[in-house]
Design a protein around this motif. Structure first.
Motif, PDB file in Angstrom:
ATOM      1  N   VAL A  47      33.478   3.202   9.550  1.00 18.38           N
ATOM      2  CA  VAL A  47      34.080   3.964   8.454  1.00 18.38           C
ATOM      3  C   VAL A  47      33.011   4.289   7.419  1.00 18.38           C
ATOM      4  CG1 VAL A  47      35.728   3.870   6.548  1.00 18.38           C
ATOM      5  CG2 VAL A  47      36.335   2.921   8.788  1.00 18.38           C
ATOM      6  N   GLY A  48      32.200   3.308   7.095  1.00 16.21           N
ATOM      7  CA  GLY A  48      31.129   3.501   6.136  1.00 16.21           C
ATOM      8  C   GLY A  48      30.477   2.180   5.811  1.00 16.21           C
ATOM      9  N   GLY A  49      29.487   2.249   4.929  1.00 20.63           N
ATOM     10  CA  GLY A  49      28.778   1.042   4.572  1.00 20.63           C
ATOM     11  C   GLY A  49      28.227   1.105   3.167  1.00 20.63           C
ATOM     12  N   ILE A  50      27.800  -0.046   2.680  1.00 17.75           N
ATOM     13  CA  ILE A  50      27.220  -0.137   1.343  1.00 17.75           C
ATOM     14  C   ILE A  50      26.003  -1.050   1.414  1.00 17.75           C
ATOM     15  CG2 ILE A  50      28.776  -2.024   0.647  1.00 17.75           C
ATOM     16  CD1 ILE A  50      28.745  -0.703  -2.186  1.00 17.75           C
ATOM     17  N   SER A  51      24.908  -0.600   0.804  1.00 19.26           N
ATOM     18  CA  SER A  51      23.676  -1.390   0.816  1.00 19.26           C
ATOM     19  C   SER A  51      23.729  -2.467  -0.260  1.00 19.26           C
ATOM     20  CB  SER A  51      22.482  -0.463   0.563  1.00 19.26           C
ATOM     21  OG  SER A  51      22.486  -0.040  -0.794  1.00 19.26           O
ATOM     22  N   SER A  52      22.727  -3.319  -0.257  1.00 21.21           N
ATOM     23  CA  SER A  52      22.665  -4.362  -1.281  1.00 21.21           C
ATOM     24  C   SER A  52      22.510  -3.749  -2.671  1.00 21.21           C
ATOM     25  CB  SER A  52      21.498  -5.311  -0.994  1.00 21.21           C
ATOM     26  OG  SER A  52      20.285  -4.596  -0.937  1.00 21.21           O
ATOM     27  N   GLY A  53      21.933  -2.562  -2.736  1.00 21.00           N
ATOM     28  CA  GLY A  53      21.753  -1.894  -4.018  1.00 21.00           C
ATOM     29  C   GLY A  53      22.914  -1.016  -4.433  1.00 21.00           C
ATOM     30  N   SER A  55      24.147   1.653  -2.584  1.00 14.58           N
ATOM     31  CA  SER A  55      24.198   2.971  -1.952  1.00 14.58           C
ATOM     32  C   SER A  55      25.241   2.952  -0.837  1.00 14.58           C
ATOM     33  CB  SER A  55      22.829   3.332  -1.364  1.00 14.58           C
ATOM     34  OG  SER A  55      21.858   3.383  -2.377  1.00 14.58           O
ATOM     35  N   THR A  56      25.931   4.064  -0.685  1.00 13.13           N
ATOM     36  CA  THR A  56      27.008   4.131   0.306  1.00 13.13           C
ATOM     37  C   THR A  56      26.818   5.316   1.252  1.00 13.13           C
ATOM     38  OG1 THR A  56      28.335   5.413  -1.268  1.00 13.13           O
ATOM     39  CG2 THR A  56      28.726   3.030  -1.167  1.00 13.13           C
ATOM     40  N   ASP A  57      27.386   5.185   2.422  1.00 12.36           N
ATOM     41  CA  ASP A  57      27.505   6.319   3.323  1.00 12.36           C
ATOM     42  C   ASP A  57      28.817   6.188   4.076  1.00 12.36           C
ATOM     43  OD1 ASP A  57      24.903   4.874   5.334  1.00 12.36           O
ATOM     44  OD2 ASP A  57      27.034   4.552   5.514  1.00 12.36           O
ATOM     45  N   TYR A  58      29.278   7.328   4.591  1.00 10.55           N
ATOM     46  CA  TYR A  58      30.613   7.388   5.159  1.00 10.55           C
ATOM     47  C   TYR A  58      30.640   8.224   6.429  1.00 10.55           C
ATOM     48  CZ  TYR A  58      31.781   5.895   0.433  1.00 10.55           C
ATOM     49  OH  TYR A  58      31.839   5.214  -0.747  1.00 10.55           O
ATOM     50  N   ALA A  59      31.588   7.913   7.269  1.00 11.05           N
ATOM     51  CA  ALA A  59      31.866   8.770   8.413  1.00 11.05           C
ATOM     52  C   ALA A  59      32.432  10.088   7.902  1.00 11.05           C
ATOM     53  CB  ALA A  59      32.866   8.093   9.346  1.00 11.05           C
ATOM     54  N   ASP A  60      32.153  11.157   8.628  1.00 11.44           N
ATOM     55  CA  ASP A  60      32.626  12.476   8.188  1.00 11.44           C
ATOM     56  C   ASP A  60      34.140  12.513   8.018  1.00 11.44           C
ATOM     57  OD1 ASP A  60      30.195  14.438  10.110  1.00 11.44           O
ATOM     58  OD2 ASP A  60      30.064  13.487   8.138  1.00 11.44           O
ATOM     59  N   SER A  61      34.837  11.752   8.839  1.00 13.30           N
ATOM     60  CA  SER A  61      36.301  11.809   8.830  1.00 13.30           C
ATOM     61  C   SER A  61      36.912  11.240   7.549  1.00 13.30           C
ATOM     62  CB  SER A  61      36.855  11.047  10.032  1.00 13.30           C
ATOM     63  OG  SER A  61      36.407   9.699  10.013  1.00 13.30           O
ATOM     64  N   VAL A  62      36.132  10.481   6.777  1.00 20.96           N
ATOM     65  CA  VAL A  62      36.693   9.872   5.568  1.00 20.96           C
ATOM     66  C   VAL A  62      35.971  10.307   4.290  1.00 20.96           C
ATOM     67  CG1 VAL A  62      37.384   7.864   6.935  1.00 20.96           C
ATOM     68  CG2 VAL A  62      35.273   7.768   5.586  1.00 20.96           C
ATOM     69  N   LYS A  63      34.921  11.085   4.432  1.00 22.24           N
ATOM     70  CA  LYS A  63      34.163  11.526   3.249  1.00 22.24           C
ATOM     71  C   LYS A  63      35.074  12.252   2.285  1.00 22.24           C
ATOM     72  CE  LYS A  63      29.438  12.033   4.906  1.00 22.24           C
ATOM     73  NZ  LYS A  63      28.427  12.953   5.454  1.00 22.24           N
ATOM     74  N   GLY A  64      34.938  11.900   1.019  1.00 19.48           N
ATOM     75  CA  GLY A  64      35.737  12.537  -0.013  1.00 19.48           C
ATOM     76  C   GLY A  64      37.093  11.888  -0.221  1.00 19.48           C
ATOM     77  N   ARG A  65      37.484  11.015   0.701  1.00 19.14           N
ATOM     78  CA  ARG A  65      38.784  10.337   0.575  1.00 19.14           C
ATOM     79  C   ARG A  65      38.628   8.833   0.378  1.00 19.14           C
ATOM     80  NH1 ARG A  65      42.204  10.215   4.756  1.00 19.14           N
ATOM     81  NH2 ARG A  65      40.565  10.326   6.352  1.00 19.14           N
ATOM     82  N   PHE A  66      37.621   8.256   0.997  1.00 17.60           N
ATOM     83  CA  PHE A  66      37.409   6.803   0.938  1.00 17.60           C
ATOM     84  C   PHE A  66      36.182   6.494   0.077  1.00 17.60           C
ATOM     85  CE2 PHE A  66      39.414   5.485   5.294  1.00 17.60           C
ATOM     86  CZ  PHE A  66      40.568   6.174   4.962  1.00 17.60           C
ATOM     87  N   THR A  67      36.245   5.370  -0.625  1.00 15.98           N
ATOM     88  CA  THR A  67      35.121   4.920  -1.446  1.00 15.98           C
ATOM     89  C   THR A  67      34.895   3.434  -1.232  1.00 15.98           C
ATOM     90  OG1 THR A  67      35.669   6.566  -3.149  1.00 15.98           O
ATOM     91  CG2 THR A  67      34.196   4.761  -3.777  1.00 15.98           C
ATOM     92  N   ILE A  68      33.645   3.093  -0.933  1.00 17.50           N
ATOM     93  CA  ILE A  68      33.269   1.692  -0.764  1.00 17.50           C
ATOM     94  C   ILE A  68      32.557   1.224  -2.021  1.00 17.50           C
ATOM     95  CG2 ILE A  68      31.898   0.055   0.582  1.00 17.50           C
ATOM     96  CD1 ILE A  68      32.177   1.979   2.967  1.00 17.50           C
ATOM     97  N   SER A  69      32.896   0.038  -2.464  1.00 20.82           N
ATOM     98  CA  SER A  69      32.247  -0.541  -3.634  1.00 20.82           C
ATOM     99  C   SER A  69      32.089  -2.047  -3.410  1.00 20.82           C
ATOM    100  CB  SER A  69      33.045  -0.253  -4.911  1.00 20.82           C
ATOM    101  OG  SER A  69      34.337  -0.832  -4.818  1.00 20.82           O
ATOM    102  N   ARG A  70      31.366  -2.664  -4.314  1.00 16.10           N
ATOM    103  CA  ARG A  70      31.140  -4.105  -4.205  1.00 16.10           C
ATOM    104  C   ARG A  70      31.108  -4.729  -5.587  1.00 16.10           C
ATOM    105  NH1 ARG A  70      25.960  -4.871  -0.945  1.00 16.10           N
ATOM    106  NH2 ARG A  70      26.132  -7.034  -1.644  1.00 16.10           N
ATOM    107  N   ASP A  71      31.501  -5.992  -5.637  1.00  3.90           N
ATOM    108  CA  ASP A  71      31.441  -6.768  -6.874  1.00  3.90           C
ATOM    109  C   ASP A  71      30.662  -8.040  -6.549  1.00  3.90           C
ATOM    110  OD1 ASP A  71      31.833  -8.401  -9.079  1.00  3.90           O
ATOM    111  OD2 ASP A  71      33.867  -7.707  -9.410  1.00  3.90           O
TER     112      ASP A  71
END
Length: 114
Positions: A47-53, A55-71
């Motif tokens: 679906v997507g991923g998030i780096s230690s810093g 940064s995020t990237d997403y599969a085309d099928s979810v871009k603009g709809r899904f957001t990955i974050s971290r705390d």
């Protein structure tokens, strides 16, 4: 290392859900994480991923709809899912790779009704 995904459920098309992935370990802030999903009769896809810093990237099928974050303070990663579609129905898994080993959380089921 243990991962636990939660937050799945039943939602109508167009609705939203937020998934959480709790990490137990000491290296959360230094790790990159990913979300994957496996729909009925389908293979597991990224679906997507998030780096230690952060940064995020997403599969085309979810871009603009899904957001990955971290705390980092809570050792938790999130997947905010908006404008859900029936084709988003799947078991969602979180993943971290450390020292060449993939760790997977127990999945959480998301069902989107039309």
């Amino acid at each position: 290392v243990q991962l636990q995904a939660s937050g799945g459920g039943l939602v109508q098309a167009g609705g939203s859900l937020r998934l959480s992935c709790a990490y137990s370990g000491r290296t959360f802030r230094y790790s990159a994480f990913g979300w994957y999903r496996q729909g009925p009769g389908k293979q597991r896809d990224v679906v997507g991923g998030i780096s230690s810093g952060g940064s995020t990237d997403y599969a085309d099928s979810v871009k603009g709809r899904f957001t990955i974050s971290r705390d980092n303070a809570k050792n938790t990663m999130y997947l905010q899912m908006n404008s859900l579609k029936p084709e988003d129905t799947a078991v969602y898994y979180c993943n971290v790779r450390q020292n060449g080993i993939d760790y997977w959380g127990k999945g959480t089921l998301v069902t989107v009704s039309s």
